[in-house]
Motif scaffolding. Structure first.
Motif, PDB file in Angstrom:
ATOM      1  N   LEU A 188      15.337  -4.806  10.137  1.00  0.00           N
ATOM      2  CA  LEU A 188      16.480  -4.890  10.738  1.00  0.00           C
ATOM      3  C   LEU A 188      15.678  -6.311  11.573  1.00  0.00           C
ATOM      4  N   PRO A 189      14.494  -6.894  12.295  1.00  0.00           N
ATOM      5  CA  PRO A 189      14.683  -7.960  12.710  1.00  0.00           C
ATOM      6  C   PRO A 189      14.437  -9.435  11.753  1.00  0.00           C
ATOM      7  N   GLU A 190      14.593  -8.998  10.545  1.00  0.00           N
ATOM      8  CA  GLU A 190      14.944 -10.497   9.633  1.00  0.00           C
ATOM      9  C   GLU A 190      16.555 -10.264   9.638  1.00  0.00           C
ATOM     10  N   ALA A 191      17.376  -9.573   9.120  1.00  0.00           N
ATOM     11  CA  ALA A 191      18.850  -9.592   9.024  1.00  0.00           C
ATOM     12  C   ALA A 191      19.757  -9.809  10.566  1.00  0.00           C
ATOM     13  N   LEU A 192      18.692  -9.909  11.547  1.00  0.00           N
ATOM     14  CA  LEU A 192      19.528 -10.028  12.827  1.00  0.00           C
ATOM     15  C   LEU A 192      18.538 -11.305  13.350  1.00  0.00           C
ATOM     16  N   THR A 193      17.649 -11.646  12.656  1.00  0.00           N
ATOM     17  CA  THR A 193      17.575 -12.953  13.161  1.00  0.00           C
ATOM     18  C   THR A 193      18.868 -14.007  13.109  1.00  0.00           C
ATOM     19  N   GLY A 194      18.525 -14.579  14.610  1.00  0.00           N
ATOM     20  CA  GLY A 194      19.265 -16.604  15.348  1.00  0.00           C
ATOM     21  C   GLY A 194      21.032 -15.254  15.327  1.00  0.00           C
ATOM     22  N   GLY A 195      21.500 -14.026  14.865  1.00  0.00           N
ATOM     23  CA  GLY A 195      21.965 -13.158  15.845  1.00  0.00           C
ATOM     24  C   GLY A 195      22.461 -12.454  17.147  1.00  0.00           C
ATOM     25  N   PHE A 196      23.200 -12.490  17.836  1.00  0.00           N
ATOM     26  CA  PHE A 196      23.594 -12.079  19.121  1.00  0.00           C
ATOM     27  C   PHE A 196      22.372 -11.182  19.770  1.00  0.00           C
ATOM     28  N   ALA A 197      21.705 -10.072  18.511  1.00  0.00           N
ATOM     29  CA  ALA A 197      21.261  -8.593  18.990  1.00  0.00           C
ATOM     30  C   ALA A 197      19.324  -9.557  18.368  1.00  0.00           C
ATOM     31  N   ASP A 198      19.376 -10.731  18.490  1.00  0.00           N
ATOM     32  CA  ASP A 198      17.685 -11.179  18.434  1.00  0.00           C
ATOM     33  C   ASP A 198      17.283 -10.662  19.235  1.00  0.00           C
ATOM     34  N   SER A 199      15.973 -11.454  18.913  1.00  0.00           N
ATOM     35  CA  SER A 199      15.430 -11.270  20.762  1.00  0.00           C
ATOM     36  C   SER A 199      13.546 -10.395  20.033  1.00  0.00           C
ATOM     37  N   ILE A 200      12.807 -11.074  21.626  1.00  0.00           N
ATOM     38  CA  ILE A 200      12.068 -10.713  21.118  1.00  0.00           C
ATOM     39  C   ILE A 200      10.939  -9.155  21.418  1.00  0.00           C
ATOM     40  N   PRO A 201      11.843  -8.759  21.989  1.00  0.00           N
ATOM     41  CA  PRO A 201      11.454  -7.562  21.605  1.00  0.00           C
ATOM     42  C   PRO A 201      12.210  -6.457  19.972  1.00  0.00           C
ATOM     43  N   LEU A 202      12.820  -7.843  19.380  1.00  0.00           N
ATOM     44  CA  LEU A 202      13.084  -6.931  18.256  1.00  0.00           C
ATOM     45  C   LEU A 202      12.703  -7.716  17.599  1.00  0.00           C
ATOM     46  N   GLN A 203      12.605  -7.848  17.913  1.00  0.00           N
ATOM     47  CA  GLN A 203      10.888  -9.040  16.443  1.00  0.00           C
ATOM     48  C   GLN A 203       9.281  -8.246  16.854  1.00  0.00           C
ATOM     49  N   LEU A 204       9.044  -7.871  17.799  1.00  0.00           N
ATOM     50  CA  LEU A 204       7.964  -7.671  18.094  1.00  0.00           C
ATOM     51  C   LEU A 204       7.791  -6.042  18.067  1.00  0.00           C
ATOM     52  N   PHE A 205       8.884  -4.809  18.284  1.00  0.00           N
ATOM     53  CA  PHE A 205       8.890  -3.830  18.950  1.00  0.00           C
ATOM     54  C   PHE A 205       9.331  -2.852  17.483  1.00  0.00           C
ATOM     55  N   VAL A 206      10.572  -3.512  17.367  1.00  0.00           N
ATOM     56  CA  VAL A 206      11.075  -2.323  15.182  1.00  0.00           C
ATOM     57  C   VAL A 206      10.068  -2.586  14.624  1.00  0.00           C
ATOM     58  N   PRO A 207       9.490  -3.613  13.954  1.00  0.00           N
ATOM     59  CA  PRO A 207       7.859  -3.564  12.498  1.00  0.00           C
ATOM     60  C   PRO A 207       7.487  -2.824  13.777  1.00  0.00           C
ATOM     61  N   ARG A 208       6.514  -2.313  14.375  1.00  0.00           N
ATOM     62  CA  ARG A 208       5.374  -1.268  15.388  1.00  0.00           C
ATOM     63  C   ARG A 208       6.827  -0.157  14.894  1.00  0.00           C
ATOM     64  N   MET A 209       7.805   0.107  15.679  1.00  0.00           N
ATOM     65  CA  MET A 209       8.465   1.231  15.470  1.00  0.00           C
ATOM     66  C   MET A 209       8.220   2.104  14.050  1.00  0.00           C
ATOM     67  N   VAL A 210       8.350   1.176  13.263  1.00  0.00           N
ATOM     68  CA  VAL A 210       8.954   1.873  11.743  1.00  0.00           C
ATOM     69  C   VAL A 210       7.350   2.228  10.692  1.00  0.00           C
ATOM     70  N   GLN A 211       6.244   1.398  11.148  1.00  0.00           N
ATOM     71  CA  GLN A 211       5.687   1.787  10.100  1.00  0.00           C
ATOM     72  C   GLN A 211       3.673   2.277  11.680  1.00  0.00           C
ATOM     73  N   GLY A 212       4.587   2.914  12.510  1.00  0.00           N
ATOM     74  CA  GLY A 212       4.332   3.677  13.317  1.00  0.00           C
ATOM     75  C   GLY A 212       2.652   3.358  13.838  1.00  0.00           C
ATOM     76  N   ILE A 213       2.764   1.651  13.982  1.00  0.00           N
ATOM     77  CA  ILE A 213       1.329   0.918  14.313  1.00  0.00           C
ATOM     78  C   ILE A 213       1.983   1.642  15.893  1.00  0.00           C
ATOM     79  N   HIS A 214       0.851   1.652  16.864  1.00  0.00           N
ATOM     80  CA  HIS A 214       0.216   2.032  18.006  1.00  0.00           C
ATOM     81  C   HIS A 214      -1.074   2.025  18.340  1.00  0.00           C
ATOM     82  N   SER A 215      -1.525   1.658  17.899  1.00  0.00           N
ATOM     83  CA  SER A 215      -3.285   0.955  18.257  1.00  0.00           C
ATOM     84  C   SER A 215      -3.771  -0.064  17.952  1.00  0.00           C
TER      85      SER A 215
END
Length: 297
Positions: free
Chosen positions: A208-235
């Motif tokens: 998702l971060p790659e697909a939405l880069t440069g579009g209206f949905a792109d943001s620092i939270p998108l790029q930072l948060f979504v990979p951590r959610m998908v990969q279960g990185i919480h520490s």
């Protein structure tokens, strides 16, 4: 050395944010005295050149600009007005810069009481950018206080942050941080929803971060948060659930007092309250993503 270069700095509170921020001051070559409730956390900073003091009053006595970064208003109160606190030493000409996120009313109250007690000045300067921003020096700092005071501390703050913006009188920095938290808290909830939709619909949510880069949905939270959610990185956590909930509850309180409708922030607050009950107060705020799982484990 003369002028601003001669200032001696103090840092009180060496947690997830305070430790890397204090470290950046030392790396910039500044003279820094530190204090933390658990003194052991200061060991690495002492090795890097910091002076460890036994209590906040000692830091205040030895420095001219003091930075605070603690969890809530009660912790700030204890540092300022508790036994051996900042109010117990002569404060004329000294400045406190509080990076903590607290209620704007609390910031104004503490500032006024400290000024009356010993003449010490106050800048409320909450930050945004998380632990990553603290480590890399890319934080955004929003400040309330006197313009001359903010210019006095600017070079030191910019050793720890990318941007320092004067937003108005005392309390204005805290109010600005609440606006920030409306956006960030809602973004976490919305990104969790979008990520779960992608997963359940069978597409690669990690792209998702790659697909939405440069579009209206792109943001620092998108790029930072979504990979951590998908990969279960919480520490280590980017921030605790309890901290986000505290800030969103403060948003609700200020919204009531200013007749400001905040339906989205209110919903986000309730989602974080549910996350706190299921994941725990100290869990990573991004574990809000797990609320939408078919099972909570």
């Amino acid at each position: 050395m003369t002028g601003q270069q001669a200032e001696k700095l103090g840092y009180l509170g060496l947690g997830m944010m305070g430790f890397p921020m204090a470290h950046r001051l030392l790396n910039a070559g500044y003279n820094v005295a530190v204090w933390n409730r658990s003194a052991g956390k200061a060991a690495e900073l002492v090795e890097a050149g910091a002076t460890l003091e036994a209590h906040p009053g000692e830091v205040a006595a030895a420095t001219s600009i003091l930075f605070i970064c603690v969890t809530d208003a009660s912790a700030v109160e204890e540092i300022v007005f508790g036994r051996d606190g900042l109010a117990a030493v002569p404060g004329a000409g000294k400045l406190v810069v509080d990076f903590s996120s607290i209620h704007p009313d609390a910031a104004r109250d503490i500032a006024a009481r400290l000024k009356a007690a010993n003449g010490m000045g106050w800048i409320d300067a909450p930050v945004s950018g998380g632990t990553k921003g603290a480590e890399e020096g890319t934080l955004a700092v929003m400040a309330g206080g006197e313009a001359a005071d903010i210019e006095r501390v600017r070079p030191y703050v910019l050793a720890m942050a990318r941007r320092l913006t004067h937003m108005g009188p005392t309390g204005a920095g805290q109010t600005t941080k609440l606006c920030n938290q409306v956006i960030v808290g809602c973004a976490m909830a919305v990104l969790a929803e979008a990520t779960r939709l992608a997963v359940n619909a069978g597409i690669d949510a990690g792209r998702l971060p790659e697909a939405l880069t440069g579009g209206f949905a792109d943001s620092i939270p998108l790029q930072l948060f979504v990979p951590r959610m998908v990969q279960g990185i919480h520490s280590p956590p980017l921030g605790h659930i309890a901290t986000m909930l505290k800030d969103l509850d403060t948003v609700a309180d200020v919204a009531r007092s200013t007749s400001s409708p905040v339906p989205m922030a209110t919903l986000a607050g309730q989602l974080f309250r549910l996350a706190k009950s299921l994941r725990g107060a100290d869990a990573d705020a991004l574990e809000i993503y797990k609320l939408s799982a078919s099972h909570i484990g």
